[in-house]
Design a protein around this motif. Structure first.
Motif, PDB file in Angstrom:
ATOM      1  N   ALA A  65       3.527  -0.772 -14.143  1.00 56.01           N
ATOM      2  CA  ALA A  65       2.164  -0.603 -14.629  1.00 56.01           C
ATOM      3  C   ALA A  65       2.146   0.361 -15.810  1.00 56.01           C
ATOM      4  O   ALA A  65       3.184   0.892 -16.223  1.00 56.01           O
ATOM      5  N   GLN A  67      -2.432  -9.475 -13.125  1.00 53.23           N
ATOM      6  CA  GLN A  67      -3.145  -8.734 -12.084  1.00 53.23           C
ATOM      7  C   GLN A  67      -2.614  -9.122 -10.713  1.00 53.23           C
ATOM      8  O   GLN A  67      -2.251 -10.271 -10.472  1.00 53.23           O
ATOM      9  N   ASP A 114       5.690   5.008  -5.147  1.00 55.57           N
ATOM     10  CA  ASP A 114       5.031   5.159  -6.439  1.00 55.57           C
ATOM     11  C   ASP A 114       5.780   6.217  -7.253  1.00 55.57           C
ATOM     12  O   ASP A 114       5.944   7.367  -6.800  1.00 55.57           O
ATOM     13  N   ASN A 123      -5.307   0.390  -6.390  1.00 52.10           N
ATOM     14  CA  ASN A 123      -5.834   1.543  -7.130  1.00 52.10           C
ATOM     15  C   ASN A 123      -6.426   2.577  -6.169  1.00 52.10           C
ATOM     16  O   ASN A 123      -6.140   3.784  -6.263  1.00 52.10           O
ATOM     17  N   ALA A 124      -7.255   2.135  -5.238  1.00 61.04           N
ATOM     18  CA  ALA A 124      -7.889   3.057  -4.282  1.00 61.04           C
ATOM     19  C   ALA A 124      -6.859   3.657  -3.341  1.00 61.04           C
ATOM     20  O   ALA A 124      -6.924   4.857  -3.001  1.00 61.04           O
ATOM     21  N   ASP A 151       1.017   3.438 -16.011  1.00 57.15           N
ATOM     22  CA  ASP A 151       1.278   4.843 -15.716  1.00 57.15           C
ATOM     23  C   ASP A 151       2.297   5.048 -14.615  1.00 57.15           C
ATOM     24  O   ASP A 151       2.607   6.205 -14.284  1.00 57.15           O
ATOM     25  N   TYR A 180      -5.270  -5.182  -9.523  1.00 59.03           N
ATOM     26  CA  TYR A 180      -4.415  -4.098 -10.020  1.00 59.03           C
ATOM     27  C   TYR A 180      -3.657  -4.644 -11.229  1.00 59.03           C
ATOM     28  O   TYR A 180      -2.897  -5.611 -11.114  1.00 59.03           O
ATOM     29  N   ASN A 181      -3.865  -4.035 -12.391  1.00 63.36           N
ATOM     30  CA  ASN A 181      -3.256  -4.528 -13.630  1.00 63.36           C
ATOM     31  C   ASN A 181      -1.808  -4.063 -13.724  1.00 63.36           C
ATOM     32  O   ASN A 181      -1.486  -2.902 -13.422  1.00 63.36           O
ATOM     33  N   GLU A 219      -4.788   6.318  -5.238  1.00 61.75           N
ATOM     34  CA  GLU A 219      -5.603   7.501  -5.525  1.00 61.75           C
ATOM     35  C   GLU A 219      -5.798   8.328  -4.256  1.00 61.75           C
ATOM     36  O   GLU A 219      -5.714   9.570  -4.280  1.00 61.75           O
ATOM     37  N   ASP A 240      -6.287  -3.102  -2.191  1.00 61.88           N
ATOM     38  CA  ASP A 240      -6.927  -2.365  -3.294  1.00 61.88           C
ATOM     39  C   ASP A 240      -5.969  -1.252  -3.678  1.00 61.88           C
ATOM     40  O   ASP A 240      -6.124  -0.082  -3.279  1.00 61.88           O
TER      41      ASP A 240
END
Length: 608
Positions: A549, A495, A573, A502-503, A551, A524-525, A506, A500
Motif C-alpha cells: 500500500a 482495492q 503490518d 483501514n479500521a 504507507d 482498502y486501496n 487504525e 475493513d
C-alpha cells in the motif's frame, strides 16, 4: 349424258366413292352399340374384382383378396373401386410388400377388359396400412418383381429389359411400416404420389407424412431407385421440409450407412434441440440456441460423412471449415469432428459460470444415469475472432472440445482477454470428478471472477491468476465440500474489500486487543498484491498474501472456512515510515464476530 359446267357429274361420282365410308361408319356404330349393351355383361364387378386380385397377386407375390364391394364407373374414364383390399405376407426373399387398404381405385381399358386382357393404371389407395419388409433370409426365390430386379442387379445381370413398376401410385390417409431385423418403424398420415414406370429406372416420390411428430413434405427423385435398394448407388435429389427444418441433397446416395456418397447438402432449422434429439445427438451446452444451418459439399470418408468446405451457422455465429459426422451405431454414439473458423461467437445465453458449465457438460456422462440419448463423441477444434460471453469477451481464440466415453475436455489453448491473455483446461470425467486449470495474465478481475462464478473481494485492472483444482460434480450442489487445489495470483493497483482493513489497522495502533465484525467491509486501496494458497473442501488456506500500500506493507496468513465462516489469521503490518512501529495481529472468530490481539515487532527498513 355429258358433264355439265356446274360439275353435277363429278358430285354424283364422289357420292358413289363414299359408300365404303358409309359402310365403315355403320360398322363402327354397330360395334359401339354392341359394346354398350354387352359391356355390363362382360365387365362385371366380380370380373373386375377377380382381375384386381390377380394383378395384385402377380405384382406382390402373395394372395390378394377383396372382401368388400366392387363398383365400376365409366365417366370421365373407366374406373373400378374396391373396398376392404388385403395382401398377405409373401414368402421368399427380397423386399416384401403387403398390407391392406380401406379403398382401392384404378383406371382400366375397356377393350382389354372385353378381350379378357385386363390391365390397371393410376392405382390409388386410401386408408391403407402398407408394410415394406426387408427379409432377413437370402435363401430362396425372390417374392415379387421388385425382388427379382434387385437380385439381378446384385448378381450383375442385365436389367435393361423393362420390368413394369407400379407406374403411378397414389396413397392417401395411410400408414407405412418399414420392417428390418424384426423391428418396424411406423410412419403415419402418409399422402403421397409415386411415379415408377420401370423398376430398373427412375422413380419420383412426392407427398407428406408425419415425421418426428411434425407434418413434413418429402420430394425424392431417384435416377435408379432399384439400384439403391439393391445396395448400389444412384443419383438422387431429396428435399425434406417442415415448419422447423429444411433438408436438401443433390448428389449420389446408397442404401448403406451413412447413405450419402457425394453431392451438395443443406440443412436449416429453427428448432435445433428437437432436430439434434431426432438425429440422436444431445447437448445441453446449446440449450439456448434455436436457429442453425449447414451448407456445403458432402462426400464419404470411411464410415463418416465429410462436409468440406462447409458453412455452419449456430445462432448468430457463422463459420466455415471441415466437418465429419460418424452416424450412431450399436458400437457407439454419433461422432462429430470438425475444424472450424468463426468470426464472432456470441454466447450471452450460455451457462454463465464455470460450475454451471461443468455441470451441464457432466450431465449424461455417468452411465448409471438414465438418458434417452447418448452424448456424442466430439473432436472439435475452433478458432474465433471473438467469443462474447455474458461477462467477458475473448479475442483471437483457439479452442478445442473433446468428448469420449470416459470424459469431456475443453481447452482454450490461446486467447486475448482485455490487455492480457487467458488459458484454460477443463476435464469432466464420468467417474464424477472434474478438474480445472486456468492461467490469466493482465486482465480485469471483476468480470473474470463473475464469469467464473467466484465471489472474490479483489478489484484490479491488471490481475494475474493461476489456479488448478478438482471437485466432485454437480459443483453447484456439493462442489465446495469436494473442492481441492491451489492458486496463485498477483495484481496491480486496485482495492481489497475483505474486512475493513483501514479500521482494523487504525484500532490496532491504539489497542492491544479488540473485537470487530467481519460483516463490516470497506475498500482498502493497494499499489499491488500477490499471494498463493490452497483449497481443501470448504477451507481456504492463505499461505502468503502480500499487500503493498502507499504507507505500509501487509502480509496475511490464515484459514477461512467458507461454509461456517470460521476465521483464523495472522496479519502483519510494516509501515514505510522507519520511525513507526510494526505489529502483527492474531485474528480468531467467525463470520459474525472476531477478536484480534496485537503484538509489536521491531521496526525494519522498507525499500521504496
Amino acid at each position: 349424258m355429258s358433264k355439265t359446267k356446274n360439275g353435277t357429274g363429278t358430285t354424283r361420282s364422289t357420292r358413289r366413292m363414299s359408300r365404303p365410308r358409309r359402310i365403315l361408319l355403320a360398322s363402327v356404330l354397330l360395334l359401339g352399340v354392341m359394346v354398350y349393351y354387352l359391356t355390363p355383361y362382360v365387365i362385371t364387378p366380380q370380373a373386375m374384382s377377380d382381375g384386381l386380385e390377380q394383378a395384385l397377386s402377380e405384382k406382390l407375390g402373395a394372395p390378394a383378396r377383396i372382401e368388400g364391394d366392387t363398383t365400376i364407373s365409366y365417366w370421365p374414364r373407366p374406373r373400378v373401386t374396391a373396398t376392404a383390399v388385403s395382401v398377405s405376407r409373401p414368402d421368399g426373399t427380397g423386399p416384401l410388400v403387403y398390407g391392406n387398404a380401406s379403398r382401392l381405385t384404378a383406371n382400366f381399358g375397356v377393350p382389354g377388359a372385353l378381350l379378357g386382357d385386363l390391365s390397371f393404371s393410376d392405382i390409388a389407395l386410401d386408408g391403407a396400412v402398407i408394410i415394406l419388409e426387408q427379409s432377413d433370409t437370402s435363401q430362396g426365390q425372390p417374392a415379387n418383381a421388385l425382388g427379382r430386379t434387385l437380385a439381378d442387379i446384385q448378381s450383375g445381370n442385365d436389367v435393361s429389359a423393362q420390368t413394369n413398376g407400379p407406374d403411378e401410385l397414389y396413397i392417401t390417409n395411410s400408414t407405412l411400416g418399414f420392417t428390418q431385423h424384426g423391428e418396424t418403424t411406423i410412419v403415419k398420415n402418409v399422402n403421397a404420389e409415386l411415379d415408377w414406370p420401370v423398376l430398373s429406372g427412375r422413380a419420383q416420390l412426392s407427398g407428406s407424412a408425419l415425421l418426428a411428430d411434425r407434418d413434413t413434405q418429402v420430394n425424392l427423385d431417384a435416377g435408379q431407385a432399384a439400384a439403391i435398394l439393391a445396395g448400389h448407388s444412384s443419383p438422387i435429389q431429396l428435399g425434406i421440409s417442415s415448419d422447423t427444418a429444411n433438408i436438401n441433397f443433390d448428389g449420389t446416395a446408397s442404401r448403406n450407412r451413412p447413405y450419402l456418397l457425394d453431392g451438395t447438402f443443406s440443412l436449416s432449422t429453427n428448432a435445433l434441440q428437437d432436430l439434434m434429439a431426432k438425429l440422436g445427438v444431445e447437448s445441453r451446452l446449446l440449450s439456448h440456441v434455436d436457429n442453425a444451418s449447414l451448407n456445403g459439399k458432402v462426400s464419404r470418408s470411411g464410415d463418416s460423412l465429410r462436409f468440406s468446405p462447409v458453412e455452419l451457422t449456430i445462432g448468430a455465429a457463422e463459420g466455415n471449415g471441415v466437418l465429419d459426422i460418424v452416424p450412431a451405431s450399436p458400437d457407439g454414439p454419433v461422432g462429430i469432428s470438425a475444424t472450424m473458423a468463426f468470426q464472432d461467437v456470441p454466447l450471452f445465453d450460455a451457462q454463465s459460470s464455470f460450475p454451471a458449465w461443468i455441470d451441464a457438460v457432466a450431465t449424461g456422462l455417468d452411465d448409471s444415469v438414465d438418458a434417452d440419448l447418448p452424448l456424442p463423441d466430439l473432436d472439435l477444434r475452433v478458432s474465433a475472432g471473438s467469443v462474447r460471453l455474458s461477462d467477458v469477451t475473448l479475442r483471437d481464440v483457439a479452442a478445442s472440445i473433446m468428448r469420449t466415453r470416459e470424459q469431456t475436455s475443453f481447452d482454450i489453448a490461446d486467447s486475448r482477454l482485455d490487455d492480457g491473455s487467458l488459458f484454460a483446461h477443463v476435464v469432466v470425467r464420468n467417474d464424477g470428478t472434474a478438474s480445472v486449470r486456468m492461467n490469466a495474465e493482465n486482465v480485469r478481475s471483476a468480470p473474470l471472477f463473475k464469469q467464473l462464478g467466484l465471489s472474490v473481494p479483489l478489484e484490479s485492472e491488471a490481475l494475474g491468476l493461476e489456479f488448478a483444482y478438482q471437485a466432485m460434480f454437480p459443483l453447484e450442489l456439493n462442489g465446495s465440500d469436494s473442492l481441492s487445489g491451489n492458486f496463485r495470483f498477483s495484481a496491480g493497483q486496485g482495492q481489497l474489500t475483505w474486512l475493513d482493513l483501514n479500521a482494523i489497522l487504525e484500532t490496532a495502533r491504539n489497542s492491544n486487543a479488540f473485537a470487530f465484525s467481519p460483516l463490516k467491509q470497506a475498500p482498502y486501496n493497494f499499489r499491488s498484491i500477490k499471494g498463493s494458497g490452497r483449497l481443501e473442501g470448504t477451507t481456504l488456506i492463505l499461505e502468503q498474501i502480500t499487500i503493498e500500500a502507499a504507507d505500509e506493507t501487509i502480509t496475511i496468513e490464515g484459514r477461512i472456512d467458507t461454509d461456517t465462516g470460521k476465521l483464523a489469521a495472522r496479519l502483519t503490518d510494516v509501515p514505510r515510515d522507519a520511525n513507526a512501529s510494526s505489529f502483527s495481529l492474531e485474528i480468531d472468530g467467525n463470520a459474525l464476530a472476531a477478536f484480534a490481539r496485537v503484538q509489536e515487532m521491531p521496526p525494519e527498513p522498507v525499500l521504496e
